[in-house]
Design a protein around this motif. Structure first.
Motif, PDB file in Angstrom:
ATOM      1  N   SER A   1      10.343   9.630   0.783  1.00  0.00           N
ATOM      2  CA  SER A   1      10.822  10.005  -0.555  1.00  0.00           C
ATOM      3  C   SER A   1      10.984  11.513  -0.706  1.00  0.00           C
ATOM      4  O   SER A   1      10.309  12.297  -0.038  1.00  0.00           O
ATOM      5  CB  SER A   1       9.791   9.510  -1.573  1.00  0.00           C
TER       6      SER A   1
ATOM      7  N   ALA B   1       0.838  -1.206   0.000  1.00  0.00           N
ATOM      8  CA  ALA B   1       0.000   0.000   0.000  1.00  0.00           C
ATOM      9  C   ALA B   1       0.870   1.252   0.000  1.00  0.00           C
ATOM     10  O   ALA B   1       0.547   2.255   0.626  1.00  0.00           O
ATOM     11  CB  ALA B   1      -0.938  -0.013   1.206  1.00  0.00           C
TER      12      ALA B   1
ATOM     13  N   GLY C   1       9.617   5.492  -8.034  1.00  0.00           N
ATOM     14  CA  GLY C   1       8.215   5.078  -7.993  1.00  0.00           C
ATOM     15  C   GLY C   1       7.248   6.246  -7.938  1.00  0.00           C
ATOM     16  O   GLY C   1       6.100   6.118  -8.384  1.00  0.00           O
TER      17      GLY C   1
ATOM     18  N   THR D   1       7.653   9.156  -9.549  1.00  0.00           N
ATOM     19  CA  THR D   1       7.525   9.582 -10.948  1.00  0.00           C
ATOM     20  C   THR D   1       6.651   8.593 -11.735  1.00  0.00           C
ATOM     21  O   THR D   1       5.770   8.985 -12.491  1.00  0.00           O
ATOM     22  CB  THR D   1       8.930   9.647 -11.602  1.00  0.00           C
TER      23      THR D   1
ATOM     24  N   VAL E   1       6.243   2.307   2.809  1.00  0.00           N
ATOM     25  CA  VAL E   1       7.480   2.278   3.595  1.00  0.00           C
ATOM     26  C   VAL E   1       8.497   3.239   2.974  1.00  0.00           C
ATOM     27  O   VAL E   1       8.922   4.206   3.607  1.00  0.00           O
ATOM     28  CB  VAL E   1       8.039   0.834   3.673  1.00  0.00           C
ATOM     29  N   ALA E   2       8.865   3.005   1.707  1.00  0.00           N
ATOM     30  CA  ALA E   2       9.761   3.952   1.023  1.00  0.00           C
ATOM     31  C   ALA E   2       9.020   5.252   0.716  1.00  0.00           C
ATOM     32  O   ALA E   2       9.597   6.353   0.792  1.00  0.00           O
ATOM     33  CB  ALA E   2      10.288   3.334  -0.271  1.00  0.00           C
ATOM     34  N   THR E   3       7.754   5.122   0.381  1.00  0.00           N
ATOM     35  CA  THR E   3       6.976   6.275  -0.102  1.00  0.00           C
ATOM     36  C   THR E   3       7.013   7.488   0.843  1.00  0.00           C
ATOM     37  O   THR E   3       7.282   8.604   0.399  1.00  0.00           O
ATOM     38  CB  THR E   3       5.527   5.814  -0.410  1.00  0.00           C
TER      39      THR E   3
ATOM     40  N   ILE F   1       3.036   2.616  -5.351  1.00  0.00           N
ATOM     41  CA  ILE F   1       2.897   1.693  -6.487  1.00  0.00           C
ATOM     42  C   ILE F   1       1.680   0.779  -6.298  1.00  0.00           C
ATOM     43  O   ILE F   1       0.833   0.657  -7.190  1.00  0.00           O
ATOM     44  CB  ILE F   1       4.196   0.884  -6.699  1.00  0.00           C
TER      45      ILE F   1
ATOM     46  N   MET G   1      10.426  -0.832  -7.957  1.00  0.00           N
ATOM     47  CA  MET G   1      11.258   0.179  -8.635  1.00  0.00           C
ATOM     48  C   MET G   1      11.685   1.305  -7.715  1.00  0.00           C
ATOM     49  O   MET G   1      11.031   1.597  -6.714  1.00  0.00           O
ATOM     50  CB  MET G   1      10.467   0.786  -9.803  1.00  0.00           C
TER      51      MET G   1
ATOM     52  N   TRP H   1      10.395  13.900  -6.319  1.00  0.00           N
ATOM     53  CA  TRP H   1      10.606  14.727  -7.532  1.00  0.00           C
ATOM     54  C   TRP H   1      10.099  13.939  -8.739  1.00  0.00           C
ATOM     55  O   TRP H   1      10.533  12.814  -8.985  1.00  0.00           O
ATOM     56  CB  TRP H   1      12.098  15.008  -7.645  1.00  0.00           C
TER      57      TRP H   1
ATOM     58  N   ASP I   1       1.293  -4.702   5.327  1.00  0.00           N
ATOM     59  CA  ASP I   1       1.575  -4.970   6.738  1.00  0.00           C
ATOM     60  C   ASP I   1       2.012  -3.726   7.504  1.00  0.00           C
ATOM     61  O   ASP I   1       2.351  -3.797   8.670  1.00  0.00           O
ATOM     62  CB  ASP I   1       2.634  -6.073   6.876  1.00  0.00           C
TER      63      ASP I   1
ATOM     64  N   VAL J   1       1.904 -10.776   4.262  1.00  0.00           N
ATOM     65  CA  VAL J   1       1.911 -11.896   3.321  1.00  0.00           C
ATOM     66  C   VAL J   1       3.152 -12.738   3.626  1.00  0.00           C
ATOM     67  O   VAL J   1       4.277 -12.248   3.572  1.00  0.00           O
ATOM     68  CB  VAL J   1       1.918 -11.403   1.865  1.00  0.00           C
TER      69      VAL J   1
HETATM   70  C1  LIG Z   1      15.217   8.916   0.253  1.00  0.00           C
HETATM   71  C2  LIG Z   1      14.415   8.583  -0.967  1.00  0.00           C
HETATM   72  C3  LIG Z   1      14.281   9.530  -1.975  1.00  0.00           C
HETATM   73  C4  LIG Z   1      13.556   9.227  -3.122  1.00  0.00           C
HETATM   74  N1  LIG Z   1      13.388  10.182  -4.080  1.00  0.00           N
HETATM   75  C5  LIG Z   1      12.600   9.940  -5.161  1.00  0.00           C
HETATM   76  C6  LIG Z   1      12.317  10.984  -6.083  1.00  0.00           C
HETATM   77  O1  LIG Z   1      12.766  12.117  -5.924  1.00  0.00           O
HETATM   78  N2  LIG Z   1      11.515  10.681  -7.152  1.00  0.00           N
HETATM   79  C7  LIG Z   1      10.971   9.431  -7.345  1.00  0.00           C
HETATM   80  O2  LIG Z   1      10.259   9.220  -8.323  1.00  0.00           O
HETATM   81  N3  LIG Z   1      11.234   8.428  -6.457  1.00  0.00           N
HETATM   82  C8  LIG Z   1      12.014   8.659  -5.378  1.00  0.00           C
HETATM   83  N4  LIG Z   1      12.250   7.678  -4.469  1.00  0.00           N
HETATM   84  C9  LIG Z   1      11.759   6.320  -4.751  1.00  0.00           C
HETATM   85  C10 LIG Z   1      10.300   6.147  -4.402  1.00  0.00           C
HETATM   86  O3  LIG Z   1       9.997   6.747  -3.182  1.00  0.00           O
HETATM   87  C11 LIG Z   1       9.997   4.652  -4.364  1.00  0.00           C
HETATM   88  O4  LIG Z   1      10.307   4.095  -5.639  1.00  0.00           O
HETATM   89  C12 LIG Z   1       8.522   4.397  -4.069  1.00  0.00           C
HETATM   90  O5  LIG Z   1       8.116   5.064  -2.891  1.00  0.00           O
HETATM   91  C13 LIG Z   1       8.292   2.900  -3.942  1.00  0.00           C
HETATM   92  O6  LIG Z   1       6.933   2.716  -3.627  1.00  0.00           O
HETATM   93  P1  LIG Z   1       6.373   1.265  -3.349  1.00  0.00           P
HETATM   94  O7  LIG Z   1       4.907   1.396  -3.248  1.00  0.00           O
HETATM   95  O8  LIG Z   1       6.938   0.337  -4.366  1.00  0.00           O
HETATM   96  O9  LIG Z   1       7.051   0.805  -1.964  1.00  0.00           O
HETATM   97  P2  LIG Z   1       6.746   1.201  -0.454  1.00  0.00           P
HETATM   98  O10 LIG Z   1       6.300   2.603  -0.275  1.00  0.00           O
HETATM   99  O11 LIG Z   1       7.970   0.792   0.304  1.00  0.00           O
HETATM  100  O12 LIG Z   1       5.533   0.275  -0.048  1.00  0.00           O
HETATM  101  C14 LIG Z   1       5.701  -1.112   0.124  1.00  0.00           C
HETATM  102  C15 LIG Z   1       4.429  -1.686   0.710  1.00  0.00           C
HETATM  103  O13 LIG Z   1       4.531  -3.102   0.787  1.00  0.00           O
HETATM  104  C16 LIG Z   1       4.091  -3.536   2.056  1.00  0.00           C
HETATM  105  N5  LIG Z   1       4.737  -4.829   2.337  1.00  0.00           N
HETATM  106  C17 LIG Z   1       6.052  -5.165   2.255  1.00  0.00           C
HETATM  107  N6  LIG Z   1       6.219  -6.471   2.557  1.00  0.00           N
HETATM  108  C18 LIG Z   1       4.989  -6.965   2.856  1.00  0.00           C
HETATM  109  C19 LIG Z   1       4.498  -8.238   3.251  1.00  0.00           C
HETATM  110  N7  LIG Z   1       5.295  -9.302   3.384  1.00  0.00           N
HETATM  111  N8  LIG Z   1       3.174  -8.376   3.472  1.00  0.00           N
HETATM  112  C20 LIG Z   1       2.321  -7.334   3.322  1.00  0.00           C
HETATM  113  N9  LIG Z   1       2.735  -6.106   2.931  1.00  0.00           N
HETATM  114  C21 LIG Z   1       4.046  -5.924   2.706  1.00  0.00           C
HETATM  115  C22 LIG Z   1       4.474  -2.388   2.999  1.00  0.00           C
HETATM  116  O14 LIG Z   1       3.721  -2.414   4.199  1.00  0.00           O
HETATM  117  C23 LIG Z   1       4.114  -1.195   2.110  1.00  0.00           C
HETATM  118  O15 LIG Z   1       2.730  -0.929   2.203  1.00  0.00           O
HETATM  119  C24 LIG Z   1      12.950   7.944  -3.281  1.00  0.00           C
HETATM  120  C25 LIG Z   1      13.043   7.019  -2.250  1.00  0.00           C
HETATM  121  C26 LIG Z   1      13.749   7.334  -1.090  1.00  0.00           C
HETATM  122  C27 LIG Z   1      13.802   6.340   0.027  1.00  0.00           C
END
Ligand SMILES: Cc1cc2nc3c(=O)[nH]c(=O)nc-3n(C[C@H](O)[C@H](O)[C@H](O)COP(=O)(O)OP(=O)(O)OC[C@H]3O[C@@H](n4cnc5c(N)ncnc54)[C@H](O)[C@@H]3O)c2cc1C
Length: 357
Positions: free
Chosen positions: A46, A12, A323, A325, A41-43, A15, A320, A49, A35, A168
């Protein structure tokens, strides 16, 4: 009457939220399982940009510019998403690299303008030191990542998606295809499962023997307390990338991907914040509120992994960096592929199968 496809989205963050929203809008029965807290978590850690800036090959530039256009489309559907095309001002490259970037990306259709000191001061009047030359891209922007993610999830829920708080623990396989997931609250069945779990993705995929080669570099971002408006857009200066958020905080990393926290993240944050203050006039009362250290879900070649896991029916992967962008394009393309079998050509270089070669 056709029966709606049942899809589980694990994750959640931005992405998972975008994929869940697009799938639900297209008529799928979606269950989001995460979870952690809503927003990912990363979101929440971030810099957020939205760009198709320097250093990328043309196919990736094309995917990123398409994603930028898809943000505008998404914000029309969901006006509560805090999206701002505030522009990016960049001088964190050598003069030669800036020239190459400007020439190449202009030829590709990116709206880059060369600006001198006077032009820089006009765009960002509160900068204490001005570069002789910078590049300005008015079409770059920001989506406040947690608010955008929550808006997508809330609207998906309104449209009938289920959002479950659970871990999961494994993918469930029946007859050589993925048919659901095992969670801390029991089994859930589905026609398709999407792994959008950021840095948690490889452990989940491994339970079905699927290898996701990702790295998780840390990135530190400092956050000031909310303050009067000092910045109009994104500033990408040497060793300091900063912007002001919708709630007035100035956030910065030594790079948009965040600073290396080093052995003492507290000390790194204080140093970075001092550099930030030195760069801004009128920042005397600006105070450091907190810093974050986020782990970036980064496939080992730096490019996204988006698409069906070849050789494992019923499984789709979306992991990715960049994410923020890419989220609206990933949601749209994944939905078309999962529901209609239409793979977008822009995704061709980003399939998991590239790592098998
Ligand atoms: C410092 C930093 C700066 C960044 N700057 C940029 C930027 O300027 N521009 C840009 O485009 N991107 C940037 N990014 C990258 C971008 O933030 C990430 O690519 C994006 O947030 C990833 O989103 P996500 O949904 O894939 O992951 P996340 O936000 O990490 O979400 C993962 C989800 O999976 C769930 N999960 C994980 N394992 C399990 C499990 N076993 N069971 C159930 N749920 C689970 C978590 O609870 C969470 O809800 C940056 C990232 C960081 C850390």
């Amino acid at each position: 009457m056709t029966v709606a496809k049942q899809v589980i989205v694990i994750g959640a963050g931005i992405i998972g939220a975008s994929i869940a929203w697009h799938l639900t809008k297209a008529g799928a029965q979606v269950t989001v399982i995460a979870d952690g807290v809503a927003g990912g978590v990363a979101t929440p850690n971030s810099f957020a940009w939205i760009n198709a800036s320097w250093g990328n090959p043309e196919p990736y530039f094309r995917l990123r510019t398409r994603a930028m256009a898809e943000w505008t489309r998404l914000a029309r559907d969901l006006p509560e998403i805090p999206l701002s095309w505030c522009g990016g001002l960049c001088w964190d490259l050598s003069a030669a690299a800036m020239e190459t970037y400007a020439a190449q990306h202009s030829a590709w259709g990116y709206g880059i303008k060369r600006v001198d000191r006077i032009g820089v001061a006009r765009i960002e009047p509160n900068l204490a030191e001005l570069p002789d030359v910078a590049l300005h891209v008015a079409e770059e922007g920001v989506a406040e990542p947690v608010a955008a993610t929550k808006a997508l999830l809330a609207d998906a829920e309104r449209r009938g998606a289920r959002i479950i708080s659970s871990t999961v623990t494994a993918l469930v396989q029946t007859g050589g295809r993925i048919t659901g997931v095992d969670t801390s609250h029991g089994l859930i069945a589905a026609d398709d499962v999407v792994i959008a779990a950021g840095v948690g993705s490889p452990a989940i995929a491994a339970t079905a023997g699927v290898n996701l080669p990702i790295e998780t570099p840390p990135g530190l971002i400092v956050h000031s307390r909310p303050y009067t408006k000092l910045l109009n857009g994104l500033v990408l200066a040497e060793r300091l990338h900063m912007r002001q958020t919708a709630e007035g905080r100035i956030i910065a990393g030594s790079d948009f991907g965040g600073a290396d926290p080093g052995m003492d993240a507290e000390a790194t944050a204080r140093e970075l914040f001092a550099a930030l203050k030195a760069m801004l006039r009128g920042s005397d009362g600006l105070e450091l509120d907190f810093h974050t250290v986020g782990y970036r879900p980064t496939p080992i070649d730096g490019f996204p992994i988006i698409g069906r896991a070849e050789g494992m029916d019923g499984l789709y992967v979306a992991v990715m960096h960049s994410g923020i962008t890419l989220a609206p394009a990933v949601g749209l393309f994944a939905t078309r592929e999962i529901l209609d079998g239409e793979g977008d050509p822009l995704l061709a270089p980003y399939r998991l199968s590239r790592f098998a070669q």
